[in-house]
Design a protein around this motif. Structure first.
Motif, short mmCIF file in Angstrom:
data_model
loop_
_atom_site.label_atom_id
_atom_site.label_comp_id
_atom_site.label_asym_id
_atom_site.label_seq_id
_atom_site.Cartn_x
_atom_site.Cartn_y
_atom_site.Cartn_z
N HIS A 1 0.77 -0.86 0.11
CA HIS A 1 0.03 0.21 -0.35
C HIS A 1 0.56 1.11 0.25
N LYS B 1 -1.48 5.42 -5.30
CA LYS B 1 -2.49 6.40 -6.22
C LYS B 1 -3.39 5.13 -6.59
N LEU B 2 -4.32 5.73 -6.09
CA LEU B 2 -5.67 5.29 -6.42
C LEU B 2 -6.73 6.38 -6.89
N TYR C 1 -3.14 6.72 1.10
CA TYR C 1 -3.02 6.67 -0.35
C TYR C 1 -3.22 7.87 -0.82
N ILE D 1 -5.25 10.31 -3.67
CA ILE D 1 -6.93 9.48 -4.63
C ILE D 1 -6.99 10.29 -6.00
N ILE E 1 -2.11 5.30 -12.19
CA ILE E 1 -2.92 5.01 -10.72
C ILE E 1 -2.12 3.70 -10.32
N ASP E 2 -2.04 3.44 -9.29
CA ASP E 2 -1.81 2.37 -8.93
C ASP E 2 -2.41 1.09 -8.73
N GLU E 3 -4.00 1.20 -8.51
CA GLU E 3 -4.84 0.54 -7.91
C GLU E 3 -6.54 1.29 -8.40
N SER F 1 -10.75 1.24 -7.45
CA SER F 1 -11.59 1.08 -6.78
C SER F 1 -12.83 0.70 -7.19
N PHE G 1 -7.26 -5.63 -0.49
CA PHE G 1 -8.10 -4.59 0.13
C PHE G 1 -9.67 -5.03 0.60
N HIS H 1 -10.25 -3.26 -4.65
CA HIS H 1 -8.96 -2.81 -5.42
C HIS H 1 -9.04 -3.65 -6.20
N ALA I 1 -5.88 -3.98 -9.44
CA ALA I 1 -4.50 -3.77 -10.02
C ALA I 1 -3.39 -4.31 -11.08
#
Lengths: 291, 221
Positions: free
Chosen positions: A34, A43-44, A76, A78, A96-98, A100, A121, A286, A288
């Motif tokens: 995370h 980065k979410l 995060y 966001i 972004i890395d993930e 939602s 997550f 989440h 990725a």
């Protein structure tokens, strides 16, 4: 001679850019899932929320972590996206890395695109409710819809629809379109759909709106003795469509239902709108890019 | 190939895409016609002798050209004309016509100003009426000067229409978004959508190139 000099300049410029890019991008992931490289927050990507900025949202999650009501290591940075498409493209391009999203949306996506995988997550068990939103002054409609949804919950209709339109949809397949009952003399109820959140809200290849929301709509229409008219609108214009009286009902994805109290109640409710009781709840997960 | 077939062809997806193209073309074409006529009128006022009309035309151009077309569209559909009963397509055509008109007005004005005024004076001295002078001297030159920018305006207009999804219209962009959501393959779907828009743009360039080629041939003959 001049040509040689120019080539030299271009090559050194390119090398300089590559070096700067490497330094800025960092060199591979860290051990903490995370935290991105350099100990920075992960980065979410999230779908845009109405009454709260990205920074405020991130701050609330951080505070919940400090209170001990949210995993403290989940920090995060966001970024909001208008729709699932752009968020997915953000993830693919590694902006972004993930991202939602909801469990059912994730299942639908993973069955069609093998580039992504779900992260851990899900253990947090954060949950959102799906509801309809009407204009605040349409109190009668709100009451009627609440009654209809509650009755659908009590008699098991909603469970059946969840089973048919979400759980039983085979991997890689799409839920079928729902025929909306029309009867003469009934009042029209205009409802906005976006087609942005399959299998809850999607538009089939032939252009027909489909998914769980349309199935719920069909049932609500029968119980309210109303003819449902579906209007397709961009998700960013739902609130404007409701307040401008272009439609009477919009689907709203979230009423916070999380046990962590990460987000204040109604933080995502458009001004001048009232929401019905939720007709479906789903866990936030989440996604990725697969390593 | 299988993926492309599933995204763009299977289950009548191609028909839905064609319908989307139809909506985009319809809105673009009607807006272009109305926008050009309105733009010519605004240009006439902008260059006219009446101070009030000149001021109004200048204000209109400044206001509309400075305002993003999506804001104008949303303001008209969800605000000013919300209770008018006009369909979303009509409101979209109005918004794009207003927007195009502002651009066309300025484009025509700059084209007129680029023509040699001495030729107008010469024509008037030779006994041409004002209408004749405009039709035979100014207009042909103006068309030549304005043509490259006008074709860019048309291409821009086609691209501007991609925001009509905000006012409940299912155009090409909206269809592409829906397809991307349904198939969960946004990158490929967007690339496909982009290719369709490029083809549409090059059709416009093609028409202008053909017109130019035909004119050159007529001159040579």
């Amino acid at each position: 001679m001049n040509m040689k000099l120019n080539m030299k300049k271009i090559v050194s410029l390119l090398l300089g850019c590559a070096l700067a890019g490497t330094m800025l991008a960092g060199c591979g992931p860290t051990d903490d899932p995370h935290k991105s490289s350099g100990g920075k927050p992960l980065k979410l990507g999230m779908l845009t929320n109405m009454n709260i900025s990205e920074q405020q949202q991130a701050e609330l999650m951080k505070e919940a972590g400090k209170r001990g009501s949210f995993p403290v290591n989940m920090v995060y940075d966001i970024t909001y996206y208008d729709n699932l498409n752009s968020m997915q493209m953000g993830l693919e391009s590694k902006s972004i890395d993930e991202m939602s999203t909801y469990q059912c949306v994730s299942d639908y996506l993973l069955a069609r695109n093998d580039k992504f995988a779900q992260t851990d997550f899900k253990q947090v068990k954060l949950e959102d409710g799906f509801c309809c939103a009407v204009r605040e002054e349409d109190k009668e409609l709100l009451e009627e819809m609440n009654k209809a949804i509650s009755a659908m919950k009590d008699d098991g209709t909603l469970d059946k629809l969840v089973q048919e339109y979400i759980k039983d949809v085979k991997a890689g397949e799409e839920p079928h379109a729902v025929e909306l009952e029309k009867a003469e003399g009934r009042r029209i109820l205009k409802v906005a759909v976006t087609g942005d959140l399959p299998p809850i809200d999607l538009v089939l290849a032939d252009g027909k709106p489909a998914g769980f929301n349309t199935a719920v709509l069909s049932e609500v229409g029968k119980r309210l003795q109303r003819n449902i008219e579906i209007v397709q609108v961009d998700s960013g214009a739902r609130a404007a469509a409701l307040s401008g009286k272009t439609v009477d009902v919009i689907f709203w994805a979230v009423i916070p239902e999380d046990k962590f109290n990460v987000r204040p109640k109604d933080f995502d409710l458009p001004k001048g709108a009232a929401t019905t009781v939720p007709y479906y709840k789903d866990e936030i997960v989440h996604l990725a890019v697969k390593k | 190939m299988e993926k492309l077939y599933q995204i763009f062809i299977a289950n009548d997806a191609w028909i839905t895409i064609c319908k989307g193209i139809g909506v985009t073309v319809e809105i673009s074409l009607v807006s272009l016609l109305a926008g050009t006529l309105l733009g010519a009128l605004i240009c006439f006022f902008r260059m006219g002798k009446s101070r009030l009309l000149r001021l109004l035309a200048t204000g209109y151009i400044a206001l509309v050209r400075g305002c993003p077309v999506l804001m104008l569209l949303m303001l008209l559909f969800y605000g000013v004309l919300a209770q008018s009963g006009l369909s979303s397509v009509v409101v979209a055509i109005m918004a794009f016509s207003f927007h195009t008109a502002a651009h066309v007005a300025e484009l025509l004005r700059s084209a007129i100003q680029a023509t040699d005024y001495g030729q107008v004076e010469a024509a008037r001295t030779l006994g041409f009426s004002r209408v004749q002078t405009f039709r035979l001297v100014t207009l042909p030159q103006m068309v030549q000067i304005a043509r490259p920018v006008y074709q860019s305006t048309i291409v821009n207009l086609i691209q501007w229409t991609s925001v009509v999804g905000y006012v409940t219209i299912t155009d090409l962009t909206r269809v592409i978004y829906n397809t991307a959501s349904r198939t969960m393959q946004p990158m490929i779907t967007m690339l496909g959508g982009m290719a369709i828009y490029i083809v549409m743009s090059y059709c416009v360039y093609g028409v202008f190139a053909w017109l130019e080629w035909r004119e050159r041939r007529e001159v040579e003959e």
